[in-house]
Structures are given as structure tokens and as C-alpha cells.
Design a protein around this motif. Structure first.
Motif, PDB file in Angstrom:
ATOM      1  N   ARG A 157      16.752   4.243  18.179  1.00 28.75           N
ATOM      2  CA  ARG A 157      16.942   4.562  16.765  1.00 28.75           C
ATOM      3  C   ARG A 157      16.179   3.638  15.838  1.00 28.75           C
ATOM      4  N   GLY A 158      15.540   4.245  14.881  1.00 23.10           N
ATOM      5  CA  GLY A 158      14.989   3.511  13.745  1.00 23.10           C
ATOM      6  C   GLY A 158      13.708   2.738  13.969  1.00 23.10           C
ATOM      7  N   LEU A 159      13.422   2.314  15.203  1.00 20.88           N
ATOM      8  CA  LEU A 159      12.278   1.410  15.390  1.00 20.88           C
ATOM      9  C   LEU A 159      10.958   2.124  15.112  1.00 20.88           C
ATOM     10  N   ASP A 160      10.071   1.404  14.448  1.00 25.12           N
ATOM     11  CA  ASP A 160       8.835   2.020  13.963  1.00 25.12           C
ATOM     12  C   ASP A 160       7.636   1.732  14.863  1.00 25.12           C
ATOM     13  N   PHE A 161       7.662   0.669  15.646  1.00 23.69           N
ATOM     14  CA  PHE A 161       6.590   0.299  16.585  1.00 23.69           C
ATOM     15  C   PHE A 161       5.195   0.508  15.981  1.00 23.69           C
ATOM     16  N   ASN A 162       5.026   0.131  14.725  1.00 23.39           N
ATOM     17  CA  ASN A 162       3.708   0.254  14.075  1.00 23.39           C
ATOM     18  C   ASN A 162       3.178   1.682  14.063  1.00 23.39           C
ATOM     19  N   LYS A 163       4.017   2.630  14.119  1.00 18.63           N
ATOM     20  CA  LYS A 163       3.636   4.066  14.134  1.00 18.63           C
ATOM     21  C   LYS A 163       2.694   4.401  15.286  1.00 18.63           C
ATOM     22  N   ALA A 164       2.706   3.615  16.364  1.00 13.89           N
ATOM     23  CA  ALA A 164       1.632   3.776  17.351  1.00 13.89           C
ATOM     24  C   ALA A 164       2.084   4.181  18.756  1.00 13.89           C
TER      25      ALA A 164
ATOM     26  N   LYS B  77       0.815  -1.245   0.000  1.00 13.86           N
ATOM     27  CA  LYS B  77       0.000   0.000   0.000  1.00 13.86           C
ATOM     28  C   LYS B  77       0.836   1.277   0.000  1.00 13.86           C
ATOM     29  N   TYR B  78       2.008   1.195  -0.601  1.00 11.81           N
ATOM     30  CA  TYR B  78       2.810   2.408  -0.760  1.00 11.81           C
ATOM     31  C   TYR B  78       2.536   2.985  -2.147  1.00 11.81           C
ATOM     32  N   LYS B  79       2.041   4.211  -2.213  1.00 13.29           N
ATOM     33  CA  LYS B  79       1.737   4.824  -3.509  1.00 13.29           C
ATOM     34  C   LYS B  79       2.522   6.110  -3.725  1.00 13.29           C
ATOM     35  N   THR B  80       2.371   7.009  -2.733  1.00 12.98           N
ATOM     36  CA  THR B  80       3.012   8.327  -2.874  1.00 12.98           C
ATOM     37  C   THR B  80       4.335   8.338  -2.113  1.00 12.98           C
ATOM     38  N   MET B  81       5.303   8.960  -2.739  1.00 12.46           N
ATOM     39  CA  MET B  81       6.624   8.977  -2.089  1.00 12.46           C
ATOM     40  C   MET B  81       6.733  10.086  -1.047  1.00 12.46           C
TER      41      MET B  81
ATOM     42  N   THR C 205      13.118  11.886  11.514  1.00 15.98           N
ATOM     43  CA  THR C 205      12.711  10.538  11.915  1.00 15.98           C
ATOM     44  C   THR C 205      11.302  10.241  11.370  1.00 15.98           C
ATOM     45  N   GLY C 206      11.078   8.989  11.041  1.00 18.27           N
ATOM     46  CA  GLY C 206       9.748   8.560  10.586  1.00 18.27           C
ATOM     47  C   GLY C 206       9.363   9.062   9.215  1.00 18.27           C
ATOM     48  N   SER C 207      10.375   9.502   8.412  1.00 12.31           N
ATOM     49  CA  SER C 207      10.026  10.091   7.120  1.00 12.31           C
ATOM     50  C   SER C 207      10.250   9.142   5.945  1.00 12.31           C
ATOM     51  N   GLY C 208      10.476   7.887   6.205  1.00  8.26           N
ATOM     52  CA  GLY C 208      10.520   6.890   5.135  1.00  8.26           C
ATOM     53  C   GLY C 208      11.883   6.637   4.529  1.00  8.26           C
ATOM     54  N   LYS C 209      12.929   6.722   5.321  1.00  4.48           N
ATOM     55  CA  LYS C 209      14.272   6.514   4.771  1.00  4.48           C
ATOM     56  C   LYS C 209      14.499   5.046   4.382  1.00  4.48           C
ATOM     57  N   THR C 210      13.792   4.136   5.047  1.00  2.00           N
ATOM     58  CA  THR C 210      14.024   2.710   4.754  1.00  2.00           C
ATOM     59  C   THR C 210      13.731   2.377   3.279  1.00  2.00           C
ATOM     60  N   LEU C 211      12.568   2.831   2.797  1.00  6.08           N
ATOM     61  CA  LEU C 211      12.260   2.533   1.390  1.00  6.08           C
ATOM     62  C   LEU C 211      13.227   3.246   0.452  1.00  6.08           C
TER      63      LEU C 211
ATOM     64  N   ILE D 258      12.097  12.369   1.269  1.00  9.02           N
ATOM     65  CA  ILE D 258      13.437  11.778   1.144  1.00  9.02           C
ATOM     66  C   ILE D 258      13.451  10.735   0.016  1.00  9.02           C
ATOM     67  N   GLN D 259      12.329  10.063  -0.184  1.00 11.01           N
ATOM     68  CA  GLN D 259      12.260   9.097  -1.284  1.00 11.01           C
ATOM     69  C   GLN D 259      12.292   9.829  -2.634  1.00 11.01           C
ATOM     70  N   ARG D 260      11.521  10.909  -2.729  1.00  9.45           N
ATOM     71  CA  ARG D 260      11.492  11.693  -3.973  1.00  9.45           C
ATOM     72  C   ARG D 260      12.868  12.270  -4.273  1.00  9.45           C
TER      73      ARG D 260
ATOM     74  N   GLY E 238      11.851  10.578  18.133  1.00 10.11           N
ATOM     75  CA  GLY E 238      11.421  10.137  16.809  1.00 10.11           C
ATOM     76  C   GLY E 238      10.711   8.794  16.798  1.00 10.11           C
ATOM     77  N   ARG E 239      10.617   8.144  17.952  1.00  7.37           N
ATOM     78  CA  ARG E 239       9.850   6.872  17.976  1.00  7.37           C
ATOM     79  C   ARG E 239       8.360   7.134  17.935  1.00  7.37           C
ATOM     80  N   THR E 240       7.984   8.404  18.093  1.00  6.50           N
ATOM     81  CA  THR E 240       6.569   8.734  17.954  1.00  6.50           C
ATOM     82  C   THR E 240       6.447   9.760  16.816  1.00  6.50           C
ATOM     83  N   ALA E 241       5.210  10.106  16.466  1.00  9.43           N
ATOM     84  CA  ALA E 241       4.940  11.055  15.374  1.00  9.43           C
ATOM     85  C   ALA E 241       5.595  10.591  14.083  1.00  9.43           C
ATOM     86  N   ARG E 242       5.385   9.350  13.717  1.00 11.48           N
ATOM     87  CA  ARG E 242       6.022   8.813  12.525  1.00 11.48           C
ATOM     88  C   ARG E 242       5.109   8.898  11.305  1.00 11.48           C
ATOM     89  N   TYR E 243       5.721   9.103  10.175  1.00 15.14           N
ATOM     90  CA  TYR E 243       5.037   9.298   8.902  1.00 15.14           C
ATOM     91  C   TYR E 243       3.944  10.352   9.074  1.00 15.14           C
ATOM     92  N   LEU E 244       2.661  10.009   8.971  1.00 14.48           N
ATOM     93  CA  LEU E 244       1.648  11.057   9.084  1.00 14.48           C
ATOM     94  C   LEU E 244       1.017  11.138  10.469  1.00 14.48           C
TER      95      LEU E 244
END
Ligand SMILES: Nc1ncnc2c1ncn2[C@@H]1O[C@H](COP(=O)(O)OP(=O)(O)OP(=O)(O)O)[C@@H](O)[C@H]1O
Length: 748
Positions: free
Chosen positions: A376-383, A87-91, A114-120, A94-96, A404-410
């Protein structure tokens, strides 16, 4: 990654042909629209979402630099299918910014919040690089992705597996703490992608026969600044020396290194520096609300407890500075049943357990007490709802990663930092780094004191007392070892109050502070002692005061020998100065003899001949040198008076403590059967890995207390309490009674 099903020869040939055609097309497409070196594709407008993509009717190609959809990138169908399924559609930015450059084979230094999608941003180029090179099992290791921690490596491996599921590459997770290293050695040579921690990779390089990375195409360092840090320096240098120089290197972190030295170590070739959030007003995610609270050291646990009680429906990640503290807070708070499941994570736990805790915390509302192993880095389901920093991070970068372990992606998130009065400088430093912090005051009325409860727990569970002592000492040590002396100053800490706040009846000895005093003059030594340190504790700086049980004779003797040596050295150094000096000096031989035979629990001080002196003589000047001693006489007399008074109290305390210990032993034996059963269930594998921390003979296997199994979490125990099942914990009445007794014994 994908499992191959047997195919007919014809289908295989067809498949191969279509792959070859696709690769040709992709290469032509990439070549046609290469972003200029040094440019940031983010500055270009995105393409219309419904326009044509790939080869156009006039045989040109659509633009990919600046596009914002994965579908508009020149990447293989297999990768695109993987992205769609996830379900990844929009970049993200950092991906762009980075993917168009990395698809061209350039080295990348990527920095984004943090949480801005560096892994992809590195997983996609890795898959594409190997796909375009038609990498197969016989080609061996084509890519190495390194992470500083095992959990993060595990998380990266999962992303790689899900996005790369339609590719045929083999991938392996190589991390320390796993028993199957021999099995790994058998397979590692046929793996195409290694996701690993530096230590384990080096182990394979050293031990696995024919381990070969000579064909490596891509090297990725996630959390690059951490891996390039001194902690990994040796390992990394050894690894790099065994890798081919001709490769693509991708470095990513929220706090990126720009050190020329670091880049030279990795032999980067004209890397593209893509710091997509550098223009941003803040260095942390916009949806993160950050606060700081002024909390004195001895009030930290009260504040933490009150915070947890006020947020029972949240997922809270709590950072403490050492694994001993994590264990202590986890074990004691668990017994106090806050009404929310509690978990703990630290580097001394066994790997399976660590992974288990990590996944449980992703799934469940709970409080996770952790060291920086989870920073560092852990995403914990963004929750994660809250990040609570009970102990100050070592620097701004550590702060950024922890919050940065919280407030990840959106998603949004909140954080709170407890700062002690002596650490206020940290707030200035954070502000300089564009970290927006609101300093708030705690609502005094809502703070629940927990130190009395901890004191009664420590009486009931002597193992916890030992844990508390270790937590106390390691915390002070951690402050002592911090590099930033502007912020961290162990001599400014209220040591006695801190000890009492952990529920300890007496302040433990602090050997490393004694070390600090070694070779100092009296006035220098006094200046090092915190203002509010009691005289009782002052003695701890200067003389041996055994505060552990009689079963620890061996340990005690060992420590005495050490102390004798230290004291002798200190005395010699001070004497050689000829001015301000301590009155006594101990010769190693005599001290050794006396220590072996002296009864445990007594304070012994020696004069120059090796004769015992009363403790106060330590502070007195020798007759002949009296004139040269520059100490204020009045001050000395005052000290004497205070010490005399306190020593009386201390002697009484010693007797009472002994009494109390005997009583505790009786209670313990009574409870043994009951606790033995539950403890067995709760047995934490963690302990077996850290036996050295618990004196042998004190805690046998049946009564291990370090555990973090789900069935002992706060939720279950809270339920039990609701049902009126007393189980292993103590009732409020019992706690009060014990606390009262303890207080009485301390003050009588
Ligand atoms: N393009 C995207 N669309 C939707 N979700 C995304 C996208 N890219 C990443 N994510 C999600 O955002 C979250 C954070 O991604 P990721 O872990 O890669 O962040 P990060 O920048 O590496 O963070 P950190 O600096 O903490 O390591 C993950 O849950 C990931 O699935």
C-alpha cells in the motif's frame, strides 16, 4: 522544514504583518468561492491558465473550485513555493476535487485510484490549516497523519518536508522499530505535525509524560480503510478516544470505506465523499496492463524463476503471502544467481534495513520479494515495471493496492497474477470489481524447472531446508486462515507436490491440519484429505513422524506432548460418538512417559492401554466395533496395502536421510571456513529479530544466513560467476551431482 535564521526585530514584525495580511486575504478568498457542500469541483470547467488570480480589480476573487493549477488555489506563498520547487504545477483529479473542500475546513472521504496523487490532496490542506491558524512551537501537536506501514509513513514525511519546506512548522516521524524512542519522547511535545503509525503514536500517548494532543486541528488517515480495519481497531479506538472531537478529519484510500460505523467511530461531520474514479470503467490505473496466469501450486517457483530470467532488465516487485516464503525464495534464488540483483522486504526485518531496501529498490533495477508490507501507498519513484503476485491476494482491495505499485501517475506498468486452479473464483470477483484482467497461458517451452536445483541447494545448505519447511507450513497456514473460503481451501492443495517443488525431500508435518481433523469421524477425516495426498502424508495427519534432526530433542519432546494431548482428545471425541472411529486412544500419562524415552525418528502409535502399535493399526477398527465401522472394507484393505508399501520406502528413506545428514555435516564442516567468512559479511540483521524461527544450537551467529545486504545481490554474484569465481555458490556440475544423489536416495 525550514530552519530559522536570526532576524532583526523590525524584519520579524514586518514578516508577521505580511503573514497576517496574507491569511486575511486567503480566508476572504476561500469564503468567497466555497464549493457547495456535496458538489464535486471536477464537474466545473478549469480556469484559463493566464487569467488573473486572487483578488480581482473589482475586489471580488477568482474562482478556485474546479481550477486545475496549484497557482490558482487560495493557498499561501510558502506552500506555492514548495510546490513549484517540487515541480508540481497541474493538479490531478483527486486534488482538484478535494482540495477546494478541504481548504474550507470540511471533513473529507477521498477515494481515487492508486498513484493518482492522494498524498498532496491532504498535505496541502494540512499545511494551510496550521498556517492560517498561525501555529507555532508553543502550540504543540496541530496535526496527526497516520499510515498503516512504516515505509509509507516515511514516504509521507518526505513529501511533507519537501512541499512544506518554506513553512516554519516542526514535524516528526514516529514509527515503530526505531531505537530512539526516548529521544523521541523528549521532543514529541514540541512537534506540530506527527507522521506516524498507529502503534507508535499509541506508545507515546501511553508512555510520554505530558504528551498532549488536545489542540489537534487536523487528523489524516492515509489508507484509511486499512487503518479502520480490524487489525488496527483496538489501537485506533484508543487513539481516537484521546483526540478532541472538534477537528478536521481527512480520510484517503484507493479502496475507501463507506461504513457508517467507521465514520461514526471517527466522529466525522457531514463528510464530503469524493470518489473521483467511481465513474471510471476500471478500478485500476488506465495505463496498467493486467494479466493472470493459471499456475498450479507446485509450479509457482518454476514460473517465478522463469519470469525473472526473462525480465532481467526490469524492476520487479514480487508479492508472497508470508515472510517465511519471502526469506526462502530470496535466499535460494540468490544462491542460484538469476543475473539481476535480488532484495527482500518483510515485517520481521529491522527498521533501518527495511528503509535501506526500500530506497535501494527505488534507485536500482532489481527484484524485490515482499509481503504485503509493500502493498500500500509506496511510490518506488514511479519506476516499478512489473508487479508479480505469486500468491493470491486476500481480496480485491489487496489486489488493487498491490498492482497499484506500478503504473503510477502518468507512467505505465504491467502486472501478473498467478492463480491456482482452486482459486479461479478470484478472477470472477476481480471482474465484478471492474478490474480488467487478461488471462494468458504460459509458454511451456520457456518454463525452466527450478525444484531440482532447490533440492540440491537444500542438501548443501541444511539451514535452507529448515527455511523451506517453515515456508511450506506458513503458506498452508496462510491459506487455511483466509476468510474467503470460496477461494481459499487448503484441502484442495497438492501438498506433497508443493513440498517437493520447494526442494524438500519429505513433506513436513502439518500440525494445524491435524487440529482440523481433531474430533472428526474417520469418514469426515478422509473427506478432508486432498485427493492426491499420498499415504505417506496421510500418516502425517494421523501420527507423529519426527522429521527434524537429533539435536532437536527438546523441541521434539514438547511437540510429542502436544500431539499426545491432541490424539487423546481426538480419540475421546470419536469414541464418544460411538460410530466411525479411529482405533487408538492415548492416555496422557502413559504417552508422556513413553515419549520421553523413545528414540528419535520412530513412529509410535498407542492402543487404549497405552501399548505401542504398528502405525497401520491406527486405521484398523477394533474387534468389538468392527461391525459398526462404516468404512468400505475394500478401501481399508487397499489403504493397508499401499501404506505397507510406502512404509517400507519410508523406513529406507529415514535411514538414507540419516546417512545423508551425516554426509552433509561433513561437507558443512569442510565448507565452514569458506562460508563462515562470507556469511559474516552477509549477516542479516533481520535474523537477530527473529531468532525464535531458527532452532537454537542449529545456526550459530557466525553462520547466519538471512541477509539482504547489497553486496550479496544477484548482480554482484552474477559478475563473480562471469569472472569464474565460485565463491559460496555451487557449480552446475556440483548441483547436478547432488541432485542425482538425492534422487537416488529417495528412490532406492
Ligand atoms: N499534481 C501532480 N503533478 C505531478 N506529479 C504528481 C502530482 N500529484 C502526485 N504526483 C506524483 O504521483 C505519484 C503518486 O502520488 P501518490 O503517492 O500521492 O499517489 P496515491 O494516490 O497516494 O497512491 P496510493 O493509492 O498508491 O497510495 C507520486 O510520485 C507523486 O509525486
Amino acid at each position: 522544514m525550514r530552519k530559522h535564521t536570526p532576524k532583526s526585530r523590525k524584519a520579524k514584525i514586518q514578516n508577521r504583518l505580511s503573514e497576517v495580511n496574507e491569511i486575511e486575504l486567503l480566508e476572504a478568498w476561500i469564503e468567497s468561492g466555497k464549493p457547495e457542500s456535496g458538489s464535486n469541483p471536477l464537474s466545473l470547467d478549469p480556469l484559463p491558465h493566464k487569467g488573473p488570480v486572487g483578488r480581482l480589480t473589482d475586489c471580488s476573487f477568482s474562482r478556485y473550485a474546479g481550477c486545475d493549477r496549484f497557482s490558482q488555489l487560495p493557498v499561501s506563498k510558502k506552500t506555492k513555493d514548495g510546490l513549484i520547487q517540487c515541480k508540481y504545477k497541474t493538479m490531478t483529479d483527486i486534488q482538484r476535487a478535494s482540495i477546494p473542500h478541504s481548504l474550507c475546513g470540511r471533513d473529507i472521504l477521498g477515494a481515487a485510484k492508486t498513484g493518482s496523487g492522494k498524498t498532496l490532496a491532504f498535505v496541502i490542506p494540512v499545511l494551510e490549516k496550521l498556517y492560517k491558524a498561525r501555529w507555532g512551537p508553543e502550540d504543540g501537536v496541530g496535526c496527526i497523519i497516520m499510515s498503516p506501514t512504516r515505509e509509507l509513513a516515511g514516504q509521507l514525511f518526505e513529501v511533507l518536508k519537501s512541499v512544506g519546506k518554506h513553512h516554519g512548522f516542526s514535524a516528526g516521524l514516529l514509527i515503530g522499530g526505531r531505537k530512539d524512542v526516548d529521544a523521541e519522547k523528549e521532543h514529541v511535545n514540541v512537534l506540530n505535525i506527527l507522521v506516524c503509525t498507529p502503534g507508535r503514536l499509541l506508545q507515546h500517548m501511553d508512555e510520554t509524560p505530558n504528551f498532549d494532543c488536545s489542540q489537534l486541528q487536523v487528523l489524516v488517515l492515509d489508507e484509511a480503510d486499512r487503518i479502520l480495519d480490524v487489525g488496527f481497531k483496538k489501537d485506533l479506538n484508543a487513539i481516537i478516544s484521546q483526540l478532541p472531537k472538534h477537528r478536521q478529519t481527512l480520510l484517503f484510500s484507493a479502496t475507501q470505506t463507506k461504513s457508517v460505523q467507521d465514520l461514526a467511530r471517527l466522529s466525522l461531520k457531514d463528510p464530503e465523499y469524493l470518489g473521483v474514479h467511481e465513474e471510471s470503467d476500471t478500478a485500476t490505473p488506465n495505463r496498467l496492463q493486467q494479466t493472470a496466469m493459471l499456475v498450479p501450486l507446485d509450479k509457482k517457483l518454476d514460473m517465478l524463476w522463469s519470469f525473472i530470467k526473462a525480465h532481467l532488465n526490469s524492476r520487479i516487485l514480487v508479492f508472497l503471502s508470508s515472510c517465511k516464503q519471502v526469506k526462502f525464495v530470496f535466499e535460494t534464488f540468490k544462491k542460484l544467481r538469476p543475473g539481476i540483483p535480488l532484495k527482500c522486504l518483510h515485517g520481521r526485518m529491522k527498521q533501518d534495513r527495511r528503509m535501506g531496501i526500500y530506497s535501494q529498490f527505488c534507485e536500482q533495477r532489481s527484484v524485490l520479494f515482499s509481503t504485503d508490507v509493500a502493498s500500500r501507498g509506496l511510490d518506488f519513484n514511479k519506476a516499478v515495471d512489473w508487479v508479480v503476485q505469486v500468491d493470491c491476494p486476500e481480496d480485491c482491495a489487496a489486489y488493487i493496492h498491490r498492482v497499484g505499485r506500478t503504473a503510477r501517475y502518468l507512467s505505465g506498468g504491467r502486472s501478473v497474477l498467478f492463480v491456482m486452479p482452486s482459486e479461479m473464483k478470484m478472477l470472477e470477483k476481480l471482474e465484478e470489481k471492474k478490474i480488467p484482467l487478461r488471462v494468458i497461458k504460459a509458454n511451456e517451452k520457456r518454463i525452466q524447472s527450478v525444484s531440482g536445483l532447490l533440492a540440491s541447494l537444500l542438501v548443501k545448505y541444511p539451514e535452507l531446508q529448515h527455511l523451506a519447511q517453515r515456508a511450506f507450513v506458513t503458506y498452508l497456514k496462510s491459506i487455511h486462515k483466509q476468510r474467503d473460503k470460496e477461494i481459499f481451501d487448503v484441502t484442495k492443495l497438492p501438498i506433497d507436490e508443493y513440498s517437493a517443488s520447494l526442494g524438500l525431500p519429505m513433506t513436513p508435518k502439518i500440525r494445524f491440519l491435524k487440529q482440523k481433523l481433531k474430533g472428526k469421524t474417520v469418514s469426515e477425516a478422509l473427506s478432508l484429505i486432498p485427493e492426491n495426498t499420498s499415504n505417506e502424508n496421510l500418516l502425517e495427519f494421523l501420527v507423529k513422524k519426527p522429521d527434524i534432526g537429533k539435536s532437536d530433542v527438546e523441541e521434539l519432546e514438547e511437540e510429542d506432548l502436544l500431539l499426545a494431548k491432541e490424539t487423546q482428545e481426538a480419540g475421546e471425541k470419536i469414541n464418544s460418538k460411538g460410530d466411525d472411529m479411529l482405533a487408538t486412544r492415548v492416555t496422557k500419562k502413559k504417552k508422556l512417559k513413553i515419549n520421553v524415552h523413545r528414540p528419535v525418528g520412530t513412529r509410535v502409535v498407542f492402543d487404549e492401554e497405552g501399548n505401542t502399535l504398528p502405525p497401520l493399526a491406527r486405521l484398523a477398527a477394533t474387534g468389538s466395533d468392527a461391525d459398526s465401522v462404516q468404512l468400505n472394507k475394500e478401501k481399508v484393505n487397499q489403504r493397508y496395502a499401499e501404506l505397507r508399501k510406502n512404509l517400507k520406502v519410508a523406513d529406507k528413506e529415514d535411514k538414507d536421510l540419516d546417512k545423508k545428514r551425516r554426509k552433509e555435516k561433513r561437507i558443512k564442516e569442510k565448507m565452514k571456513y569458506k562460508r563462515g567468512r562470507e556469511d559474516k559479511e552477509e549477516e542479516d540483521e533481520d535474523v537477530s529479530g527473529s531468532d525464535a524461527e531458527i532452532p537454537r544450537g542449529r545456526v550459530d551467529k557466525k553462520t547466519k544466513i538471512y541477509f539482504d545486504s547489497a553486496d550479496e545481490d544477484g548482480e554482484r554474484t552474477a559478475d563473480k560467476a562471469k569472472e569464474g569465481i565460485a565463491a559460496d555458490s555451487i557449480s552446475l556440475a556440483e548441483q547436478e551431482e547432488l541432485a542425482l544423489k538425492l534422487l537416488n536416495s529417495m528412490h532406492s
